[in-house]
Scaffold this motif. Structure first.
Motif, PDB file in Angstrom:
ATOM      1  N   ILE A  14      42.900  45.514  38.406  1.00  0.00           N
ATOM      2  CA  ILE A  14      43.331  44.432  37.511  1.00  0.00           C
ATOM      3  C   ILE A  14      43.737  45.062  36.180  1.00  0.00           C
ATOM      4  O   ILE A  14      43.000  45.885  35.619  1.00  0.00           O
ATOM      5  CB  ILE A  14      42.225  43.369  37.316  1.00  0.00           C
ATOM      6  N   CYS A  54      46.951  40.788  35.044  1.00  0.00           N
ATOM      7  CA  CYS A  54      46.275  39.632  34.423  1.00  0.00           C
ATOM      8  C   CYS A  54      46.524  39.564  32.916  1.00  0.00           C
ATOM      9  O   CYS A  54      45.725  38.972  32.182  1.00  0.00           O
ATOM     10  CB  CYS A  54      44.777  39.690  34.710  1.00  0.00           C
ATOM     11  N   GLU A  82      44.235  34.335  45.103  1.00  0.00           N
ATOM     12  CA  GLU A  82      43.148  34.463  46.086  1.00  0.00           C
ATOM     13  C   GLU A  82      43.745  34.632  47.483  1.00  0.00           C
ATOM     14  O   GLU A  82      43.327  35.494  48.257  1.00  0.00           O
ATOM     15  CB  GLU A  82      42.230  33.225  46.058  1.00  0.00           C
ATOM     16  N   GLU A 105      41.805  32.100  31.666  1.00  0.00           N
ATOM     17  CA  GLU A 105      40.876  31.935  32.782  1.00  0.00           C
ATOM     18  C   GLU A 105      39.832  33.035  32.670  1.00  0.00           C
ATOM     19  O   GLU A 105      40.152  34.147  32.247  1.00  0.00           O
ATOM     20  CB  GLU A 105      41.692  32.106  34.079  1.00  0.00           C
ATOM     21  N   ILE A 141      38.322  35.781  34.119  1.00  0.00           N
ATOM     22  CA  ILE A 141      38.607  36.652  35.263  1.00  0.00           C
ATOM     23  C   ILE A 141      37.306  37.351  35.663  1.00  0.00           C
ATOM     24  O   ILE A 141      36.658  37.966  34.826  1.00  0.00           O
ATOM     25  CB  ILE A 141      39.652  37.738  34.877  1.00  0.00           C
ATOM     26  N   SER A 142      36.941  37.241  36.940  1.00  0.00           N
ATOM     27  CA  SER A 142      35.782  37.992  37.413  1.00  0.00           C
ATOM     28  C   SER A 142      36.271  39.006  38.439  1.00  0.00           C
ATOM     29  O   SER A 142      36.624  38.658  39.567  1.00  0.00           O
ATOM     30  CB  SER A 142      34.747  37.061  38.036  1.00  0.00           C
ATOM     31  N   HIS A 152      49.357  37.577  37.825  1.00  0.00           N
ATOM     32  CA  HIS A 152      48.407  36.464  38.004  1.00  0.00           C
ATOM     33  C   HIS A 152      49.036  35.165  37.496  1.00  0.00           C
ATOM     34  O   HIS A 152      49.057  34.150  38.183  1.00  0.00           O
ATOM     35  CB  HIS A 152      47.128  36.807  37.228  1.00  0.00           C
ATOM     36  N   ASN A 194      34.233  39.189  41.783  1.00  0.00           N
ATOM     37  CA  ASN A 194      34.411  38.010  42.648  1.00  0.00           C
ATOM     38  C   ASN A 194      35.815  37.918  43.204  1.00  0.00           C
ATOM     39  O   ASN A 194      36.028  37.497  44.332  1.00  0.00           O
ATOM     40  CB  ASN A 194      34.146  36.707  41.872  1.00  0.00           C
ATOM     41  N   MET A 195      36.794  38.300  42.385  1.00  0.00           N
ATOM     42  CA  MET A 195      38.188  38.153  42.832  1.00  0.00           C
ATOM     43  C   MET A 195      38.532  39.117  43.947  1.00  0.00           C
ATOM     44  O   MET A 195      39.399  38.859  44.753  1.00  0.00           O
ATOM     45  CB  MET A 195      39.128  38.401  41.667  1.00  0.00           C
ATOM     46  N   ASP A 196      37.892  40.289  43.925  1.00  0.00           N
ATOM     47  CA  ASP A 196      38.070  41.264  45.000  1.00  0.00           C
ATOM     48  C   ASP A 196      39.437  41.964  44.997  1.00  0.00           C
ATOM     49  O   ASP A 196      39.811  42.563  45.998  1.00  0.00           O
ATOM     50  CB  ASP A 196      37.816  40.581  46.363  1.00  0.00           C
TER      51      ASP A 196
END
Ligand code: PMP
Length: 408
Positions: A220, A201, A184, A208, A210-211, A172, A214-216
């Protein structure tokens, strides 16, 4: 609202340390590991002093309290990363999380000739497992190069490498260059060709929010110790349908359902991958760390760290002989500034900086392919975080200038 850095510093006992040489500590090795706030240290001490016990194993009060604390930390941490506890597997850190993808997912789901795309910018933790899997299964590992002018990933080469990919593994944020990759775009493009995506990550999470949902990304990998948590713990976040297709990686106690002399059956979900005694104190400490971090807007943390790195690199590049690797002026660049002096060896420079109280990292940063691409064996790296100040950067630059004037 700007961060109250002085108040933040008060939460970290170590930041008032004076080194044996009489200099106050200036800690610029945050990309290696961050310092821990007192609430994290206290939460771990309280566990050991008040309810130290093994989790998931017994029916006495202490065991119940330890189990509850372990699972309540999982709830907090998974929620901090925008996902459900079922999607989180505790690991020892990002390294084990990536190995879990290699040996718990890729080994079961990829075949000889399948393509794994990684980048030249990866940490060894996201290179060596794929090289080893390639030897074992005959999968092909493709490396996306970096553009050595801009220090960014060569996205045209990425598009080409993606052809036929089954798994894309990307860092990341680079631990050497501080640059955030266009994750993304990478996720969208990878999914468009039917590839799964693993994001490392380890360096992104301290800078940041990290979601995961949402990141899909499909996987991770995160280490707690770079984001105010203790060493020895991290996690792999995994989408539910992907976890359903994983098989055991490490086997033994805790992860089994039934063991007989004829063989064994396993737990389902994250329990299948959490073998042996859990990292209870570490999970509790990490839970306290995410509670502490939740007090801050991570956009402000990023802005603060980015400003320090940008300011440092601008001032450092005015010093004769200093060369910076990366582009800290980029708004998406975070807190790592890698540099070299053209005649002072990096090890010597680090020792001379340490004499002034400045802790920086020196070496290949577990990123030898990146060093090869940059054409250097190692760099010095100053890396900043939430509690560092502009005054610290000023005194660092002053000391660096003094060293360079005196020894080159
Ligand atoms: N990836 C990156 C980008 C890192 O910086 C690190 C730690 N230096 C790792 C992976 C490995 O993390 P850990 O050693 O905590 O497992």
């Amino acid at each position: 609202m700007a961060l109250d850095v002085n108040a933040i510093r008060n939460d970290f006992p170590i930041l008032s340390r004076v080194l044996p040489n009489g200099h106050p500590l200036v800690y610029f090795d945050n990309a290696a590991t961050s310092q821990k706030p007192k609430c994290v240290i206290d939460a771990m001490t309280q566990y050991y002093e008040q309810y130290n016990s093994n989790a998931h194993r017994a029916n006495h009060t202490l065991a119940d309290e330890a189990t509850q604390a372990l699972e309540s930390a999982r709830n907090k941490i998974s929620s901090y990363f925008g996902t459900n506890p079922e999607n989180m597997i505790y690991t020892s850190g990002a390294t084990e999380a990536i190995n879990l993808v290699a040996y718990g997912w890729a080994r079961y789901n990829l075949q000889k000739g399948d393509v794994i795309v990684i980048t030249e910018m990866e940490h060894h933790a996201d290179i060596v497992p794929w090289q080893e899997l390639s030897k074992e299964k005959g999968v092909e590992v493709r490396y996306v190069p970096i553009n050595t002018e801009s220090f960014t990933l060569d996205m045209e080469a990425f598009d080409v490498a993606l052809d036929g990919a089954k798994l894309v593994c990307v860092v990341h944020t680079s631990n050497v260059l501080g640059i955030r990759n266009p994750v993304e775009e990478i996720i969208l493009k990878s999914h468009a060709v039917g590839s799964r995506v693993l994001l490392d990550c380890a360096q992104g999470a301290p800078h940041e929010r990290i979601s995961f949902d949402n990141m899909d990304a499909d996987f991770i990998a995160i280490s707690a110790h770079k984001m105010a948590g203790p060493t020895g713990i991290g996690c792999l976040l995994v989408k539910s349908d992907v976890m359903d297709k994983m098989g055991p990686f490490m086997t033994g106690g805790s992860m089994i359902r039934r063991v007989t002399t004829d063989g064994s059956t396993f737990q389902e979900g994250h329990a299948m991958f959490e073998t042996g005694t859990p990292r209870i104190a570490e999970a509790i400490g990490w839970g306290a760390a995410v509670d502490w971090l939740s007090n801050f807007d991570m956009k402000e943390v990023h802005a603060h760290v980015h400003n320090l790195a940008h300011f440092a690199s601008q001032e450092m590049s005015k010093i004769n002989g200093i060369r910076i690797f990366g582009d800290p002026s980029r708004s998406d660049s975070s807190g790592a500034v890698s540099f070299l002096h053209d005649s002072i060896q990096s090890q010597d420079l680090a020792i001379l900086l340490d004499e002034g109280g400045f802790a920086v990292r020196t070496g290949h940063h577990c990123a030898q392919p990146l060093m090869d691409a940059l054409g250097v064996p190692s760099t010095n790296r100053a890396s900043f975080w939430i509690y560092n100040t502009e005054e610290e950067v000023e005194s660092f630059v002053k000391h660096l200038r003094y060293i360079c004037d005196r020894f080159s």
